[in-house]
Design a protein around this motif. Structure first.
Motif, PDB file in Angstrom:
ATOM      1  N   UNK A  44       0.806  -1.227   0.000  1.00  0.00           N
ATOM      2  CA  UNK A  44       0.000   0.000   0.000  1.00  0.00           C
ATOM      3  C   UNK A  44       0.837   1.275   0.000  1.00  0.00           C
ATOM      4  N   UNK A  45       1.812   1.434   0.898  1.00  0.00           N
ATOM      5  CA  UNK A  45       2.612   2.669   0.842  1.00  0.00           C
ATOM      6  C   UNK A  45       3.443   2.780  -0.431  1.00  0.00           C
ATOM      7  N   UNK A  46       3.816   1.652  -1.015  1.00  0.00           N
ATOM      8  CA  UNK A  46       4.578   1.695  -2.266  1.00  0.00           C
ATOM      9  C   UNK A  46       3.706   2.154  -3.422  1.00  0.00           C
ATOM     10  N   UNK A  47       2.497   1.629  -3.493  1.00  0.00           N
ATOM     11  CA  UNK A  47       1.578   1.988  -4.583  1.00  0.00           C
ATOM     12  C   UNK A  47       1.160   3.448  -4.475  1.00  0.00           C
ATOM     13  N   UNK A  48       1.031   3.949  -3.266  1.00  0.00           N
ATOM     14  CA  UNK A  48       0.657   5.352  -3.085  1.00  0.00           C
ATOM     15  C   UNK A  48       1.692   6.305  -3.670  1.00  0.00           C
ATOM     16  N   UNK A  49       2.931   5.876  -3.769  1.00  0.00           N
ATOM     17  CA  UNK A  49       3.987   6.726  -4.297  1.00  0.00           C
ATOM     18  C   UNK A  49       4.133   6.693  -5.797  1.00  0.00           C
ATOM     19  N   UNK A  50       3.333   5.866  -6.491  1.00  0.00           N
ATOM     20  CA  UNK A  50       3.405   5.788  -7.948  1.00  0.00           C
ATOM     21  C   UNK A  50       2.470   6.827  -8.568  1.00  0.00           C
ATOM     22  N   UNK A  51       2.917   7.418  -9.671  1.00  0.00           N
ATOM     23  CA  UNK A  51       2.109   8.395 -10.392  1.00  0.00           C
ATOM     24  C   UNK A  51       2.059   8.022 -11.870  1.00  0.00           C
ATOM     25  N   UNK A  52       1.057   8.545 -12.563  1.00  0.00           N
ATOM     26  CA  UNK A  52       0.909   8.281 -13.981  1.00  0.00           C
ATOM     27  C   UNK A  52      -0.548   8.297 -14.393  1.00  0.00           C
ATOM     28  N   UNK A  53      -0.820   7.692 -15.544  1.00  0.00           N
ATOM     29  CA  UNK A  53      -2.168   7.687 -16.099  1.00  0.00           C
ATOM     30  C   UNK A  53      -2.809   6.299 -16.093  1.00  0.00           C
ATOM     31  N   UNK A  54      -2.004   5.238 -16.246  1.00  0.00           N
ATOM     32  CA  UNK A  54      -2.559   3.893 -16.376  1.00  0.00           C
ATOM     33  C   UNK A  54      -1.801   2.939 -15.463  1.00  0.00           C
ATOM     34  N   UNK A  75      -7.021   2.509 -13.202  1.00  0.00           N
ATOM     35  CA  UNK A  75      -6.456   1.260 -12.704  1.00  0.00           C
ATOM     36  C   UNK A  75      -7.342   0.115 -13.194  1.00  0.00           C
ATOM     37  N   UNK A  76      -6.745  -0.847 -13.853  1.00  0.00           N
ATOM     38  CA  UNK A  76      -7.537  -1.964 -14.379  1.00  0.00           C
ATOM     39  C   UNK A  76      -6.805  -3.269 -14.110  1.00  0.00           C
ATOM     40  N   UNK A  77      -7.575  -4.346 -14.089  1.00  0.00           N
ATOM     41  CA  UNK A  77      -7.059  -5.683 -13.811  1.00  0.00           C
ATOM     42  C   UNK A  77      -7.260  -6.571 -15.037  1.00  0.00           C
ATOM     43  N   UNK A  78      -6.240  -7.361 -15.353  1.00  0.00           N
ATOM     44  CA  UNK A  78      -6.339  -8.372 -16.405  1.00  0.00           C
ATOM     45  C   UNK A  78      -6.432  -9.739 -15.754  1.00  0.00           C
ATOM     46  N   UNK A  79      -7.395 -10.539 -16.185  1.00  0.00           N
ATOM     47  CA  UNK A  79      -7.618 -11.866 -15.619  1.00  0.00           C
ATOM     48  C   UNK A  79      -6.877 -12.914 -16.440  1.00  0.00           C
ATOM     49  N   UNK A  83     -12.514 -17.549 -14.014  1.00  0.00           N
ATOM     50  CA  UNK A  83     -12.988 -17.415 -12.634  1.00  0.00           C
ATOM     51  C   UNK A  83     -12.617 -16.075 -12.013  1.00  0.00           C
ATOM     52  N   UNK A  84     -11.683 -15.356 -12.588  1.00  0.00           N
ATOM     53  CA  UNK A  84     -11.260 -14.073 -12.058  1.00  0.00           C
ATOM     54  C   UNK A  84     -12.070 -12.932 -12.659  1.00  0.00           C
ATOM     55  N   UNK A  85     -12.137 -11.847 -11.908  1.00  0.00           N
ATOM     56  CA  UNK A  85     -12.761 -10.631 -12.399  1.00  0.00           C
ATOM     57  C   UNK A  85     -11.691  -9.712 -12.987  1.00  0.00           C
ATOM     58  N   UNK A  86     -11.998  -9.143 -14.132  1.00  0.00           N
ATOM     59  CA  UNK A  86     -11.039  -8.267 -14.782  1.00  0.00           C
ATOM     60  C   UNK A  86     -11.621  -7.647 -16.034  1.00  0.00           C
TER      61      UNK A  86
END
Length: 262
Positions: A44-54, A75-79, A83-86
């Motif tokens: 969580x603290x690592x992701x908070x420090x990332x910037x950008x568009x995608x 932010x998007x997820x690839x399955x 059985x996964x959501x994405x």
């Protein structure tokens, strides 16, 4: 590519699809939930420090959203299995994304259970923009959790690859990815009983205080290097200046100059 090689690639890529449902079920167990909670707390603290568009997220389970704390709007997820959501079901060895189009890539244990882990890492590096970040989570074979994977083979998590963090860092270096941070977690005994897991919490405190490298999982944060242009400086104040010499424009002019001298 021949039809035989294509069919072989499709079969090998389907191995990750077959393993993901069992892994997702294992992550819902007491041991799996404890590991996921520690991974989420560290990322969580690592992701908070990332910037950008995608931001692209992909893993063997969708039980936890590692991009929930991100400041990136898209932010998007690839399955990797139905059985996964994405946003889409894809083969991670061949991402349907243009090169240098993603600012942050999160890979959760994909390399641990893929037949072609290097190809997945290559594709993730391809779609990452120069200066973008990759966050990779993997199991550490040199740990109590890794030792249980060698001794027993009943759990779904015990049937994957044994990839060391140093080996992954070497692969990243070949793909112009510079590993900047390394985090480790889960130093407890790999037990399924919640009471025993809670009693072994002292192992976490001791390992963190001593900064031991024997965590059950590792988190690598890498940055894609930007091509640098080297500037050449000329010292015009040097004593010897470059001499200018007249050069004939053509062989005919050069021959005419020699004839006039005679």
């Amino acid at each position: 590519m021949t039809d035989k090689s294509r069919s072989r690639e499709s079969i090998e890529s389907s191995l990750l699809r077959k393993a993901s449902p069992a892994l997702s079920h294992w992550f819902s167990s007491s041991l799996g939930q404890e590991i996921l909670s520690q991974q989420l707390a560290l990322t969580q603290p690592l992701v908070e420090g990332f910037f950008g568009y995608h931001l692209l997220q992909a893993g063997v389970t969708d039980a936890v959203d590692f991009a929930a704390s991100s400041r990136i709007n898209h932010c998007f997820r690839l399955a990797v299995c139905p059985e996964q959501q994405g946003s889409a079901i894809v083969e991670m060895e061949h991402l349907p994304l243009p090169s240098e189009s993603i600012d942050v890539v999160l890979l959760h244990h994909l390399l641990d259970f893929s037949t072609h882990p290097h190809q997945i890492l290559r594709e993730a590096a391809r779609v990452l923009i120069p200066g973008g970040h990759m966050l990779l989570v993997g199991f550490n074979p040199f740990s109590l959790l890794g030792l249980s994977r060698l001794l027993f083979s009943r759990g779904a998590y015990q049937k994957g690859n044994q990839l060391r963090a140093a080996r992954i860092a070497d692969w990243m270096n070949l793909l112009d990815l510079q590993a900047e941070q390394m985090h480790r977690g889960f130093f407890r005994l790999p037990l399924q009983q919640r009471e025993l897991l809670a009693k072994s919490a002292w192992m976490e405190r001791l390992a963190n205080r001593l900064r031991l490298p024997w965590g059950g999982f590792y988190i690598i944060v890498a940055r894609k290097e930007v091509a640098r242009v080297r500037t050449i400086k000329i010292d015009w104040r040097a004593e010897r200046k470059p001499a200018l010499v007249a050069t004939p424009t053509s062989p005919r002019v050069a021959a005419r100059g020699k004839h006039q001298k005679r």
